[in-house]
Scaffold this active site. Structure first.
Site, PDB file in Angstrom:
ATOM      1  N   ASP A  49      -9.106  14.976 -60.802  1.00 56.71           N
ATOM      2  CA  ASP A  49      -8.611  14.915 -61.344  1.00 56.71           C
ATOM      3  C   ASP A  49      -8.956  14.417 -62.882  1.00 56.71           C
ATOM      4  O   ASP A  49      -9.860  13.750 -62.998  1.00 56.71           O
ATOM      5  CB  ASP A  49      -7.196  14.331 -60.886  1.00 56.71           C
ATOM      6  N   ASP A  51      -6.082  12.330 -65.822  1.00 54.86           N
ATOM      7  CA  ASP A  51      -5.698  11.372 -66.162  1.00 54.86           C
ATOM      8  C   ASP A  51      -5.909  10.078 -65.058  1.00 54.86           C
ATOM      9  O   ASP A  51      -4.850  10.512 -64.408  1.00 54.86           O
ATOM     10  CB  ASP A  51      -4.251  12.217 -66.448  1.00 54.86           C
ATOM     11  N   ASP A 328      -5.479  10.416 -58.909  1.00 57.01           N
ATOM     12  CA  ASP A 328      -4.650   9.008 -59.096  1.00 57.01           C
ATOM     13  C   ASP A 328      -3.017   9.072 -59.093  1.00 57.01           C
ATOM     14  O   ASP A 328      -2.054   7.863 -58.656  1.00 57.01           O
ATOM     15  CB  ASP A 328      -4.596   8.505 -60.407  1.00 57.01           C
TER      16      ASP A 328
HETATM   17 MG   LIG Z   1      -3.761  12.428 -63.279  1.00 61.06          MG
END
Ligand SMILES: [Mg+2]
Length: 508
Positions: A49, A51, A328
């Site tokens: 991923d 961000d 995250d």
């Molecule tokens: Mg993310």
């Protein structure tokens, strides 16, 4: 040593990286933790991923920005009083894993049994009895919103501030739910209309931390034969700018950040990517135009959008369990991929470094708490043994009526001794429990004065800790922590303990 050699081979002039590496490699806060065993030797594809995973945001700056931009929207679009524009942002007020109860205007911390441990109404602590008989169904979206990404922290703090204003009579006829909906609408808007991203891209260095070990980590994976891909919900224009900033060109012989990844997927629409059937689109990197993808294999260097994990596996030739995905977001990156696919998962928990650093600092007090808790558990076990002996003795007296006078005397004396032992145990338990409670409270406040530690509350694992444990195979504070481990490592989990496993220890 392998990591050192890698740097020397790739970047002989980067002495500062070596120094940092030596400092970091002995720092336990950068470890990788294992919930479920994972053999890196079997992993052929590693997806990331972007961000808060590859891109580590400066928490204080980005949250303050999101808070400020949302306030402007609330005033301009929802008629909130103009003086809210001067509200300062408190970056330390909320933590991840909380629930917003927008029916009651509260923020809650709950444990893994869905019991409420802490409550705030607006920014003020409130009484736990508010939830005495209330079953918390966290998936009830009509009532609860989960603070499960770092992006959602400013939303939670803003909600708390606006509830204060609502209670002060400053928001007219609005109620707890309307305030939540207004904030959600405005914060979604700053993400959607580009206001947040345009400010970030104007000053990437202010909002994003460039991890010097990130390019080395990705390169190390590539050199060991892993095939890397990027899978992000961000749009192409933003992804391109952020990734270019993160992976500065020329250092390791890569011409562009895109050379690190065999496949790039933007606007992926996770969690739908893991459960939906959206077809892949091809993105024109210059015009940003999207057209349907009709090929039968991915073409290296092409930018794709949307898509789904099953089609990904068909087109890439990857088996689900050969893919490791690093993200995250508990729900969007790790839970859905774990539930709807066979992908192995790694959760990046940025807060881990602070949390572990604090634990190290408080080690002596943690040890004391452990000793006291063990003593209390041992006393409880002793109490249980004395009580059951006494109970057996009483049952014996009822069942057998023809005891001799001497036998009755012995029975009576034994009964008195057991009662005395029980009294002693109870007194000692109460004293120890008092010490445990005081020390636990002191420790908890040291992690966070309002909410305590992220992964626990009291003796229990928090809802956040429980989700990390349930859904992520591995968890760590940042992607570059993989740099310190061999790329074919077998990550082995610690032995799981059940309550009965402590029986021997307590009975000694
Ligand atoms: Mg993310």
């Amino acid at each position: 040593m392998e990591a050192l050699k890698h740097i020397l081979r790739k970047q002989p002039d980067k002495l500062h990286l070596l120094t940092e590496l030596l400092e970091t490699s002995v720092d336990g806060t950068r470890d990788i933790f294992v919930n479920r065993p994972l053999s890196m030797a079997h992993i052929r594809y590693i997806g990331f991923d972007m961000d808060y995973t590859l891109a580590i945001y400066n928490k204080r700056e980005i949250e303050d920005l999101a808070f400020r931009l949302t306030l402007i929207k609330l005033v301009g679009l929802k008629g909130y009083p103009e003086d809210i524009l001067t509200l300062p942002y408190d970056v330390d007020h909320v933590i991840r894993g909380l629930l917003i109860d927008h029916r009651k205007g509260n923020l809650l911390k709950i444990n893994r049994f869905k019991q409420v441990c802490r409550v705030h109404h607006g920014t003020q602590p409130a009484d736990l009895s508010l939830y005495f008989n209330d079953r918390i169904n966290q998936s009830d979206m009509q009532r609860f919103a989960s603070v499960d990404t770092l992006f959602s922290l400013p939303e939670a703090y803003l909600y708390a501030c606006m509830i204060d204003r609502l209670e002060a009579g400053d928001l007219g006829a609005k109620d707890y739910t309307t305030v939540f909906e207004d904030i959600r609408y405005c914060i979604d808007l700053i993400h959607r209309d580009g206001s947040l991203k345009s400010e970030i891209t104007r000053n990437l260095a202010r909002y994003i931390y460039r991890d010097p070990h990130l390019p080395l980590t990705l390169d190390k994976f590539i050199q060991s034969g892993k095939r890397l891909f990027l899978l992000t919900n961000s749009e192409w224009f933003y992804t391109d700018l952020v990734m270019e900033y993160l992976l500065e060109t020329d250092t390791l012989g890569y011409q562009s950040w895109r050379d690190y990844f065999e496949m790039v997927f933007v606007s992926a629409g996770k969690p739908d990517f893991f459960k939906g059937q959206n077809p892949f689109q091809v993105v024109n990197p210059d015009t940003h135009e999207e057209t349907p993808f009709e090929g039968d294999a991915f073409v290296p260097g092409t930018i794709y959008s949307r898509g789904n994990h099953l089609r990904f596996e068909q087109l890439s030739g990857a088996q689900g369990n050969e893919v490791m995905y690093v993200g995250d977001h508990i729900y969007g990156d790790v839970m859905r991929s774990g539930k709807d696919s066979n992908w192995r998962t790694v959760l990046v928990v940025q807060e881990l470094e602070d949390e572990l650093g604090k634990t190290e600092e408080l080690e002596e007090r943690h040890q004391r708490l452990k000793r006291l808790s063990n003593r209390r558990d041992k006393l409880l076990y002793e109490l249980h043994i004395h009580s059951s002996h006494l109970h057996s003795l009483e049952s014996l007296k009822v069942a057998i009526s023809n005891f001799s006078a001497t036998e009755l005397q012995v029975l009576h004396r034994t009964e008195e001794e057991l009662q005395e032992s029980i009294r002693k145990c109870q007194k000692e338990i109460a004293k120890t429990e008092e010490k445990v409670a005081a020390l636990r409270q002191e420790l908890s406040r040291s992690y966070h004065p309002l909410w305590g530690p992220l992964f626990h509350d009291g003796d229990e694992i928090s809802r956040f800790g429980d989700q990390v444990r349930d859904y992520a195979c591995l968890y760590t504070s940042r992607v570059s922590n993989f740099f310190f481990y061999p790329t074919d490592r077998y990550y082995k989990s610690l032995r799981d303990i059940m309550p009965h496993d402590r029986w021997m220890e307590l009975s000694r």
